[in-house]
Design a protein around this motif. Structure first.
Motif, PDB file in Angstrom:
ATOM      1  N   GLN A 242       0.902  -1.055  -0.060  1.00 61.90           N
ATOM      2  CA  GLN A 242      -0.023   0.021   0.067  1.00 61.90           C
ATOM      3  C   GLN A 242       0.810   1.562   0.017  1.00 61.90           C
ATOM      4  OE1 GLN A 242      -1.992   1.613   3.382  1.00 61.90           O
ATOM      5  NE2 GLN A 242      -1.053   0.348   4.795  1.00 61.90           N
ATOM      6  N   TYR A 243       2.002   1.193   0.320  1.00 63.19           N
ATOM      7  CA  TYR A 243       2.950   2.279   0.572  1.00 63.19           C
ATOM      8  C   TYR A 243       3.733   2.743  -0.940  1.00 63.19           C
ATOM      9  CZ  TYR A 243       2.819   0.862   5.501  1.00 63.19           C
ATOM     10  OH  TYR A 243       2.478   0.634   6.735  1.00 63.19           O
ATOM     11  N   HIS A 244       3.561   1.727  -1.566  1.00 64.24           N
ATOM     12  CA  HIS A 244       4.398   1.736  -2.940  1.00 64.24           C
ATOM     13  C   HIS A 244       3.706   1.739  -4.160  1.00 64.24           C
ATOM     14  CE1 HIS A 244       7.656   2.032  -0.069  1.00 64.24           C
ATOM     15  NE2 HIS A 244       7.581   0.996   0.383  1.00 64.24           N
ATOM     16  N   ASP A 245       2.784   0.690  -4.230  1.00 65.56           N
ATOM     17  CA  ASP A 245       2.040   0.272  -5.524  1.00 65.56           C
ATOM     18  C   ASP A 245       1.084   1.466  -6.003  1.00 65.56           C
ATOM     19  OD1 ASP A 245       0.759  -0.863  -7.693  1.00 65.56           O
ATOM     20  OD2 ASP A 245       1.035  -2.766  -6.741  1.00 65.56           O
ATOM     21  N   PRO A 246       1.368   2.096  -6.980  1.00 63.50           N
ATOM     22  CA  PRO A 246       0.290   3.007  -7.470  1.00 63.50           C
ATOM     23  C   PRO A 246      -1.188   2.742  -7.926  1.00 63.50           C
ATOM     24  CG  PRO A 246       1.707   2.638  -9.261  1.00 63.50           C
ATOM     25  CD  PRO A 246       2.267   2.097  -7.928  1.00 63.50           C
ATOM     26  N   VAL A 247      -1.341   1.406  -7.689  1.00 64.01           N
ATOM     27  CA  VAL A 247      -2.837   0.792  -7.842  1.00 64.01           C
ATOM     28  C   VAL A 247      -3.711   1.375  -6.790  1.00 64.01           C
ATOM     29  CG1 VAL A 247      -2.494  -1.573  -6.497  1.00 64.01           C
ATOM     30  CG2 VAL A 247      -3.936  -1.337  -8.423  1.00 64.01           C
ATOM     31  N   HIS A 248      -2.996   1.559  -5.678  1.00 61.86           N
ATOM     32  CA  HIS A 248      -3.829   2.282  -4.693  1.00 61.86           C
ATOM     33  C   HIS A 248      -4.608   3.571  -4.861  1.00 61.86           C
ATOM     34  CE1 HIS A 248      -1.851  -1.171  -2.516  1.00 61.86           C
ATOM     35  NE2 HIS A 248      -2.951  -1.087  -1.977  1.00 61.86           N
ATOM     36  N   TYR A 249      -3.934   4.372  -5.902  1.00 64.19           N
ATOM     37  CA  TYR A 249      -4.585   5.587  -6.269  1.00 64.19           C
ATOM     38  C   TYR A 249      -5.862   5.300  -7.040  1.00 64.19           C
ATOM     39  CZ  TYR A 249      -0.666   8.937  -5.740  1.00 64.19           C
ATOM     40  OH  TYR A 249       0.323   9.701  -4.888  1.00 64.19           O
ATOM     41  N   LEU A 250      -6.185   4.024  -7.588  1.00 57.49           N
ATOM     42  CA  LEU A 250      -7.359   4.198  -8.521  1.00 57.49           C
ATOM     43  C   LEU A 250      -8.606   4.091  -7.896  1.00 57.49           C
ATOM     44  CD1 LEU A 250      -6.058   0.997 -10.749  1.00 57.49           C
ATOM     45  CD2 LEU A 250      -5.962   3.414 -11.394  1.00 57.49           C
ATOM     46  N   GLY A 251      -8.801   3.466  -6.595  1.00 51.98           N
ATOM     47  CA  GLY A 251     -10.156   3.816  -5.952  1.00 51.98           C
ATOM     48  C   GLY A 251     -10.462   5.491  -5.634  1.00 51.98           C
ATOM     49  N   TYR A 252      -9.519   5.988  -5.299  1.00 53.16           N
ATOM     50  CA  TYR A 252      -9.600   7.542  -5.092  1.00 53.16           C
ATOM     51  C   TYR A 252     -10.113   8.377  -6.172  1.00 53.16           C
ATOM     52  CZ  TYR A 252      -7.864   6.273  -0.420  1.00 53.16           C
ATOM     53  OH  TYR A 252      -7.670   5.669   0.522  1.00 53.16           O
ATOM     54  N   HIS A 253      -9.929   7.749  -7.260  1.00 55.65           N
ATOM     55  CA  HIS A 253     -10.387   8.452  -8.589  1.00 55.65           C
ATOM     56  C   HIS A 253     -12.037   8.570  -8.527  1.00 55.65           C
ATOM     57  CE1 HIS A 253      -6.503   8.117 -11.242  1.00 55.65           C
ATOM     58  NE2 HIS A 253      -6.328   8.531  -9.988  1.00 55.65           N
ATOM     59  N   GLU A 254     -12.568   7.370  -8.079  1.00 56.30           N
ATOM     60  CA  GLU A 254     -14.196   7.307  -7.922  1.00 56.30           C
ATOM     61  C   GLU A 254     -14.655   8.218  -6.918  1.00 56.30           C
ATOM     62  OE1 GLU A 254     -17.407   4.310  -6.232  1.00 56.30           O
ATOM     63  OE2 GLU A 254     -15.500   3.565  -6.784  1.00 56.30           O
TER      64      GLU A 254
ATOM     65  N   THR B   3      -6.816  14.235  -5.505  1.00 56.55           N
ATOM     66  CA  THR B   3      -6.465  15.416  -6.057  1.00 56.55           C
ATOM     67  C   THR B   3      -5.865  15.321  -7.514  1.00 56.55           C
ATOM     68  OG1 THR B   3      -5.598  16.406  -3.847  1.00 56.55           O
ATOM     69  CG2 THR B   3      -4.872  17.508  -5.932  1.00 56.55           C
ATOM     70  N   GLU B   4      -5.040  14.344  -7.781  1.00 53.52           N
ATOM     71  CA  GLU B   4      -4.841  14.051  -9.130  1.00 53.52           C
ATOM     72  C   GLU B   4      -6.038  14.084 -10.109  1.00 53.52           C
ATOM     73  OE1 GLU B   4      -1.244  11.194 -10.376  1.00 53.52           O
ATOM     74  OE2 GLU B   4      -3.116  10.051  -9.983  1.00 53.52           O
ATOM     75  N   ALA B   5      -7.243  13.353  -9.577  1.00 58.17           N
ATOM     76  CA  ALA B   5      -8.296  13.026 -10.406  1.00 58.17           C
ATOM     77  C   ALA B   5      -8.865  14.223 -10.842  1.00 58.17           C
ATOM     78  CB  ALA B   5      -9.195  11.781  -9.731  1.00 58.17           C
ATOM     79  N   LEU B   6      -9.157  14.997  -9.497  1.00 59.65           N
ATOM     80  CA  LEU B   6      -9.752  16.330  -9.420  1.00 59.65           C
ATOM     81  C   LEU B   6      -9.270  17.396 -10.635  1.00 59.65           C
ATOM     82  CD1 LEU B   6     -11.059  16.659  -5.725  1.00 59.65           C
ATOM     83  CD2 LEU B   6     -12.573  16.580  -7.608  1.00 59.65           C
ATOM     84  N   ARG B   7      -7.858  17.450 -10.555  1.00 58.46           N
ATOM     85  CA  ARG B   7      -7.120  18.360 -11.237  1.00 58.46           C
ATOM     86  C   ARG B   7      -7.270  17.853 -12.786  1.00 58.46           C
ATOM     87  NH1 ARG B   7      -1.725  19.088  -7.583  1.00 58.46           N
ATOM     88  NH2 ARG B   7      -2.902  20.646  -6.223  1.00 58.46           N
ATOM     89  N   GLY B   8      -7.467  16.464 -12.987  1.00 54.40           N
ATOM     90  CA  GLY B   8      -7.550  15.992 -14.319  1.00 54.40           C
ATOM     91  C   GLY B   8      -9.053  16.239 -14.880  1.00 54.40           C
TER      92      GLY B   8
ATOM     93  N   VAL C 226      -7.436  22.807  -7.652  1.00 54.61           N
ATOM     94  CA  VAL C 226      -7.341  22.303  -6.428  1.00 54.61           C
ATOM     95  C   VAL C 226      -6.229  22.652  -5.833  1.00 54.61           C
ATOM     96  CG1 VAL C 226      -7.734  20.276  -5.006  1.00 54.61           C
ATOM     97  CG2 VAL C 226      -9.118  20.508  -6.996  1.00 54.61           C
ATOM     98  N   ARG C 227      -6.137  22.948  -4.600  1.00 57.02           N
ATOM     99  CA  ARG C 227      -5.160  23.202  -3.890  1.00 57.02           C
ATOM    100  C   ARG C 227      -5.053  22.231  -2.948  1.00 57.02           C
ATOM    101  NH1 ARG C 227      -4.596  26.688   0.339  1.00 57.02           N
ATOM    102  NH2 ARG C 227      -2.400  26.740   0.377  1.00 57.02           N
ATOM    103  N   LEU C 228      -3.793  21.454  -2.562  1.00 57.94           N
ATOM    104  CA  LEU C 228      -3.639  20.479  -1.741  1.00 57.94           C
ATOM    105  C   LEU C 228      -2.877  20.711  -0.588  1.00 57.94           C
ATOM    106  CD1 LEU C 228      -4.255  17.378  -1.073  1.00 57.94           C
ATOM    107  CD2 LEU C 228      -2.451  16.894  -2.553  1.00 57.94           C
ATOM    108  N   VAL C 229      -3.360  20.594   0.444  1.00 66.20           N
ATOM    109  CA  VAL C 229      -2.769  20.911   1.812  1.00 66.20           C
ATOM    110  C   VAL C 229      -2.576  19.550   2.783  1.00 66.20           C
ATOM    111  CG1 VAL C 229      -2.910  22.094   4.127  1.00 66.20           C
ATOM    112  CG2 VAL C 229      -3.837  23.173   2.088  1.00 66.20           C
ATOM    113  N   GLY C 230      -1.361  19.219   2.938  1.00 65.68           N
ATOM    114  CA  GLY C 230      -1.018  17.929   3.547  1.00 65.68           C
ATOM    115  C   GLY C 230      -0.722  18.037   4.956  1.00 65.68           C
TER     116      GLY C 230
END
Length: 350
Positions: free
Chosen positions: A145-157, A187-192, A197-201
């Protein structure tokens, strides 16, 4: 005369994960909305497992393994339950009896680390144990979960849902950095989609992710928002601003959120709520979306039972810094300006 109210239709779900993943949107102020999740990482786990099954990378009945401090463990166990997979969790020492019981009843096997002097040692032990398991059984699939970009996909939904709910506002997303997948993926998906979008971490002191590893916060139990090991899924160039917040201020934020808005949320949400309040006062023209990743149940004894000790977050503010050299406890903020990370040598500690 009774006022007629429009009724929201109920939805029948085929699996509990569909019910759990969707957040409740709660207005905290005119320009602050809280996205409150029971466990946000259901999006990451479901999206990743579906993609891996579709690609043939994993197969039904196979065992998935990963390290977790709690909410990803539950999310992965739920995804495995849904898709007919086995699950093995290498759990942080911070995973409590309630969480462990849920995991075991869902069919997951659990390796829990012994108590550690600090969360950094706990995290390193967990990674070492995963590697040992993989060496003993190559058929295991490490979810990474820390390294595989496949975990980004669910957040696009999730980004699509947010875009529909907040269609017109200039948006600032405020959330814990953690593995990078939730705030980064959304944020990546929203900008797409064309949103500005500003992102504050949000980071804890002691985390290597944004260079605060020289600090120690003795009470820190903000598992899941920072790390002592390097996460490839954190894309530094997505972040506009970073806040570093210590345990006491995060605790004050969590208690204030419950007291003022009746929202019982986790410690990372307390830190995020604190930072979002400061950001919203500085940028009243923007809508601020606060990511509330989980509930407060696992923090009852060490946070909410101590509510009388909690600081009033409305009476504090961060130190505004211009470089990491100026970073200081208990709360600092830096305009990161979407800069990539300049490698320091710690990146190999994975």
């Amino acid at each position: 005369m009774l006022r007629t109210r429009t009724r929201t239709p109920l939805v029948i779900h085929d699996h509990v994960t569909d019910a759990l993943k969707t957040p409740a949107l709660i207005r905290l102020a005119d320009n602050v909305i809280l996205a409150r999740f029971e466990t946000m990482k259901v999006y990451a786990a479901l999206g990743a497992v579906r993609a891996l099954l579709d690609a043939g990378t994993i197969r039904p009945g196979q065992t998935l393994v990963d390290s977790s401090s709690g909410i990803y463990a539950l999310a992965l166990a739920l995804a495995c339950h849904r898709y007919g997979l086995r699950c093995h969790i290498v759990a942080s020492t911070t995973v409590d009896a309630t969480m462990r019981a849920q995991l075991e009843i869902l069919g997951a096997t659990v390796d829990q680390m012994p108590p550690s002097a600090n969360l950094g040692l706990d995290q390193q032990r967990r990674v070492a144990r995963v590697r040992q398991l993989l060496a003993e059984n190559p058929d295991l699939h490490w979810m990474r979960q820390y390294h595989d970009p496949v975990h980004y996909l669910g957040y696009h939904e999730l980004a699509g849902l947010i875009a529909d709910a907040l269609p017109d506002a200039d948006l600032t997303v405020v959330g814990s950095v953690g593995t990078g997948s939730s705030t980064g993926g959304m944020t990546e998906a929203l900008r797409g989609l064309g949103r500005g979008v500003r992102l504050v971490g949000i980071q804890p002191f002691g985390s290597v992710t944004f260079g605060a590893d020289r600090f120690a916060d003795p009470e820190a139990i903000i598992a899941g928002i920072g790390s002592s090991v390097w996460f490839d899924n954190v894309h530094h160039e997505l972040y506009d601003t970073i806040h570093w917040i210590d345990f006491r201020h995060a605790m004050g934020g969590a208690v204030h959120l419950l007291r003022g808005h009746a929202v019982f949320a986790g410690l990372s949400t307390g830190a995020t709520y604190l930072a979002a309040g400061w950001e919203a006062r500085r940028h009243p023209d923007r809508m601020h979306l606060v990511i509330g990743a989980d509930t407060g149940h696992r923090y009852v004894e060490r946070v909410f039972a101590r509510h009388a000790e909690a600081i009033d977050p409305t009476r504090t503010r961060p130190l505004e810094i211009t470089s990491l050299a100026e970073l200081a406890l208990p709360w600092s903020v830096l305009e990161w300006r979407r800069q990539p990370w300049r490698k320091t040598g710690t990146e190999s500690n994975r």
